[in-house]
Design a protein around this motif. Structure first.
Motif, PDB file in Angstrom:
ATOM      1  N   GLU A 165       1.079 -89.858  43.785  1.00 43.76           N
ATOM      2  CA  GLU A 165       0.078 -88.828  44.091  1.00 43.76           C
ATOM      3  C   GLU A 165      -1.212 -89.058  43.304  1.00 43.76           C
ATOM      4  O   GLU A 165      -2.314 -88.959  43.849  1.00 43.76           O
ATOM      5  CB  GLU A 165       0.635 -87.433  43.768  1.00 43.76           C
ATOM      6  CG  GLU A 165       1.548 -86.911  44.859  1.00 43.76           C
ATOM      7  CD  GLU A 165       1.987 -85.469  44.641  1.00 43.76           C
ATOM      8  OE1 GLU A 165       1.310 -84.714  43.899  1.00 43.76           O
ATOM      9  OE2 GLU A 165       3.024 -85.106  45.210  1.00 43.76           O
ATOM     10  N   TYR A 166      -1.066 -89.359  42.017  1.00 46.76           N
ATOM     11  CA  TYR A 166      -2.262 -89.621  41.203  1.00 46.76           C
ATOM     12  C   TYR A 166      -2.995 -90.867  41.703  1.00 46.76           C
ATOM     13  O   TYR A 166      -4.227 -90.939  41.674  1.00 46.76           O
ATOM     14  CB  TYR A 166      -1.875 -89.777  39.724  1.00 46.76           C
ATOM     15  CG  TYR A 166      -2.016 -88.512  38.888  1.00 46.76           C
ATOM     16  CD1 TYR A 166      -2.061 -87.245  39.479  1.00 46.76           C
ATOM     17  CD2 TYR A 166      -2.110 -88.582  37.501  1.00 46.76           C
ATOM     18  CE1 TYR A 166      -2.190 -86.095  38.700  1.00 46.76           C
ATOM     19  CE2 TYR A 166      -2.234 -87.441  36.715  1.00 46.76           C
ATOM     20  CZ  TYR A 166      -2.283 -86.202  37.318  1.00 46.76           C
ATOM     21  OH  TYR A 166      -2.416 -85.073  36.554  1.00 46.76           O
ATOM     22  N   HIS A 167      -2.233 -91.847  42.161  1.00 42.29           N
ATOM     23  CA  HIS A 167      -2.831 -93.076  42.670  1.00 42.29           C
ATOM     24  C   HIS A 167      -3.587 -92.801  43.967  1.00 42.29           C
ATOM     25  O   HIS A 167      -4.740 -93.237  44.134  1.00 42.29           O
ATOM     26  CB  HIS A 167      -1.724 -94.113  42.897  1.00 42.29           C
ATOM     27  CG  HIS A 167      -2.219 -95.458  43.283  1.00 42.29           C
ATOM     28  ND1 HIS A 167      -1.919 -96.042  44.492  1.00 42.29           N
ATOM     29  CD2 HIS A 167      -3.012 -96.335  42.624  1.00 42.29           C
ATOM     30  CE1 HIS A 167      -2.503 -97.229  44.562  1.00 42.29           C
ATOM     31  NE2 HIS A 167      -3.158 -97.438  43.436  1.00 42.29           N
ATOM     32  N   GLY A 223      -6.884 -91.341  43.413  1.00 47.74           N
ATOM     33  CA  GLY A 223      -7.823 -92.149  42.643  1.00 47.74           C
ATOM     34  C   GLY A 223      -7.847 -91.843  41.154  1.00 47.74           C
ATOM     35  O   GLY A 223      -8.755 -92.279  40.437  1.00 47.74           O
ATOM     36  N   ILE A 224      -6.853 -91.116  40.676  1.00 46.83           N
ATOM     37  CA  ILE A 224      -6.819 -90.764  39.244  1.00 46.83           C
ATOM     38  C   ILE A 224      -6.339 -91.960  38.421  1.00 46.83           C
ATOM     39  O   ILE A 224      -6.758 -92.144  37.283  1.00 46.83           O
ATOM     40  CB  ILE A 224      -5.928 -89.515  39.027  1.00 46.83           C
ATOM     41  CG1 ILE A 224      -6.542 -88.312  39.765  1.00 46.83           C
ATOM     42  CG2 ILE A 224      -5.746 -89.194  37.538  1.00 46.83           C
ATOM     43  CD1 ILE A 224      -5.649 -87.094  39.848  1.00 46.83           C
ATOM     44  N   ILE A 225      -5.476 -92.785  39.003  1.00 47.62           N
ATOM     45  CA  ILE A 225      -5.085 -94.048  38.358  1.00 47.62           C
ATOM     46  C   ILE A 225      -5.344 -95.196  39.325  1.00 47.62           C
ATOM     47  O   ILE A 225      -5.224 -95.045  40.536  1.00 47.62           O
ATOM     48  CB  ILE A 225      -3.596 -94.064  37.909  1.00 47.62           C
ATOM     49  CG1 ILE A 225      -2.647 -93.611  39.042  1.00 47.62           C
ATOM     50  CG2 ILE A 225      -3.398 -93.202  36.671  1.00 47.62           C
ATOM     51  CD1 ILE A 225      -1.166 -93.685  38.692  1.00 47.62           C
ATOM     52  N   ALA A 226      -5.721 -96.338  38.743  1.00 47.59           N
ATOM     53  CA  ALA A 226      -6.050 -97.507  39.568  1.00 47.59           C
ATOM     54  C   ALA A 226      -4.800 -98.248  40.017  1.00 47.59           C
ATOM     55  O   ALA A 226      -4.794 -98.904  41.056  1.00 47.59           O
ATOM     56  CB  ALA A 226      -6.958 -98.452  38.775  1.00 47.59           C
ATOM     57  N   ALA A 227      -3.731 -98.152  39.205  1.00 49.31           N
ATOM     58  CA  ALA A 227      -2.496 -98.865  39.534  1.00 49.31           C
ATOM     59  C   ALA A 227      -1.305 -98.028  39.091  1.00 49.31           C
ATOM     60  O   ALA A 227      -1.424 -97.197  38.188  1.00 49.31           O
ATOM     61  CB  ALA A 227      -2.469-100.215  38.829  1.00 49.31           C
ATOM     62  N   ARG A 228      -0.188 -98.265  39.737  1.00 47.12           N
ATOM     63  CA  ARG A 228       1.052 -97.566  39.378  1.00 47.12           C
ATOM     64  C   ARG A 228       1.940 -98.498  38.552  1.00 47.12           C
ATOM     65  O   ARG A 228       1.831 -99.725  38.670  1.00 47.12           O
ATOM     66  CB  ARG A 228       1.785 -97.144  40.658  1.00 47.12           C
ATOM     67  CG  ARG A 228       1.015 -96.137  41.492  1.00 47.12           C
ATOM     68  CD  ARG A 228       1.702 -95.840  42.820  1.00 47.12           C
ATOM     69  NE  ARG A 228       1.652 -96.971  43.740  1.00 47.12           N
ATOM     70  CZ  ARG A 228       2.154 -96.951  44.983  1.00 47.12           C
ATOM     71  NH1 ARG A 228       2.774 -95.874  45.420  1.00 47.12           N
ATOM     72  NH2 ARG A 228       2.056 -98.018  45.762  1.00 47.12           N
TER      73      ARG A 228
END
Ligand code: F0G
Length: 351
Positions: free
Chosen positions: A202-204, A207-212
């Motif tokens: 969800e964060y990915h 756009g909150i994180i660039a990679a998981r």
């Protein structure tokens, strides 16, 4: 600085909770993300422990249970039911007690740690022991709740449990400012790996994180269906919390592994106990044996190079060591007896 309101209030916009529902909370979540100095030095990685044993009933289950019991109350259920290796039952019992709902727990007879049973007793749950393992208990819980609509099933097959548990991934990202390279955690019924992967995804997507992270799911060697690729009929391990042969969230766990470029790995009971002692003696964190699976997995995966030096790694330690004093004391207590004599104390300390 406002006091932590519990995870439903903190992450409400990301959770399926209606505005007019009474939130059943013990202010769960906001657990420490602890830099692990000794483990970092040992592995050449930057290791953090997500210490879930500091939730209100001593395990990560509280994250899912605040959601499940909130929903059960809002939708007019009279009682909640779960199958459990111990932690889910302790959590269900606590949240049912504040919601004023009946609670019964189905546990494998003789196979749950003493502290967890003590919790269910004290929170006032009806304890139903089943002649069988966790998988049998879950089947019975599913059948019962399918037939009696006034009883809510609060195992992680209930989708709102997963929703609550995904908030642990949010907290990690909120603390680190990014996702780790690798996230290691113990896997039993596979709800939690499903939940973390959903949280990171969800964060990915937003756009909150660039990679998981790559997900490293660690099972006990005697109860490792996901490693073997087939259910295990008679699972056996000292880590009773993850003594599970047929994980309910099998497909979701496989998806998390595949989509993340991750791995399932098995740790023997000896490896689990070594990691259990190590994390207590070097990091000051007393976890239960199943929880040490993440650390055992970290050690094995840095040992064979699957995790590269310099990686940022989070290990979730899922439950509090106080829940299982019997395993901690299994080898006996090494002590000395002295009189009221400072010299004897100094000698005993070797100083
Ligand atoms: N660690 C602990 C301490 C647990 O209690 C559990 C599961 C797990 C890890 C595995 O999490 O099932 O989501 O893969 N305990 C459940 C219970 C089965 O009944 O308390 P999972």
């Amino acid at each position: 600085h406002r006091p932590w309101p519990g995870l439903i209030h903190a992450y409400r916009h990301r959770l399926p909770v209606h505005d007019d529902w009474r939130v059943v909370t013990l202010r769960e979540g906001a657990t420490p993300l602890l830099p692990a100095r000794a483990l970092s030095e040992l592995t050449g990685c930057e290791v953090h422990l997500k210490v879930e044993g500091l939730n209100p009933t001593g395990s990560f289950k509280d994250r899912g249970m605040t959601m499940a019991v909130t929903e059960a109350l809002a939708t007019g259920k009279k009682g909640v039911l779960c199958a459990s290796t111990g932690n889910t039952s302790a959590s269900a019992a606590a949240y049912a007690s504040i919601a004023g709902l009946e609670c019964a727990v189905l546990v494998p007879k003789g196979k749950i740690a003493m502290g967890k049973l003590a919790q269910a007793v004290m929170y006032g749950a009806r304890i139903i022991e089943v002649d069988g393992n966790f998988d049998d208990c879950l089947e019975l819980a599913r059948k019962t709740t399918a037939e009696y609509s006034s009883i809510a099933l609060v195992n992680s097959v209930n989708p709102v449990r997963i929703e609550g548990q995904k908030t642990a991934a949010f907290e990690i990202v909120d603390a680190l400012g990014r996702a780790p390279d690798v996230h290691a955690l113990p896997v039993g019924n596979a709800g939690n790996i499903t939940a973390y992967w959903r949280g990171y995804s969800e964060y990915h997507a937003d756009g909150i994180i660039a990679a998981r992270p790559r997900m490293l799911g660690v099972q006990a060697a005697g109860a490792a269906p996901l490693v073997l690729g087939a259910p295990v009929k008679d699972p056996e391990t000292i880590a009773t919390a993850i003594r599970i042969g047929s994980p309910a969230s099998w497909n979701q766990a496989v998806a998390a592994k595949e989509e993340s470029g991750g791995q399932f790995r098995a740790a023997t009971d000896e490896e689990l106990l070594d990691a259990y002692r190590l994390v207590a003696r070097t990091e000051g964190v007393f976890v239960e044996p199943a929880s040490a699976a993440s650390v055992a997995g970290l050690l094995a995966a840095t040992g064979d190079g699957w995790i590269e030096r310099g990686s940022l790694v989070v290990c979730t330690v899922t439950g509090n060591g106080l829940k299982d004093p019997q395993t901690a004391m299994a080898d006996g207590v090494r002590s000395v007896t002295v009189g009221i004599d400072p010299v004897a104390v100094a000698v005993a300390m070797g100083l």
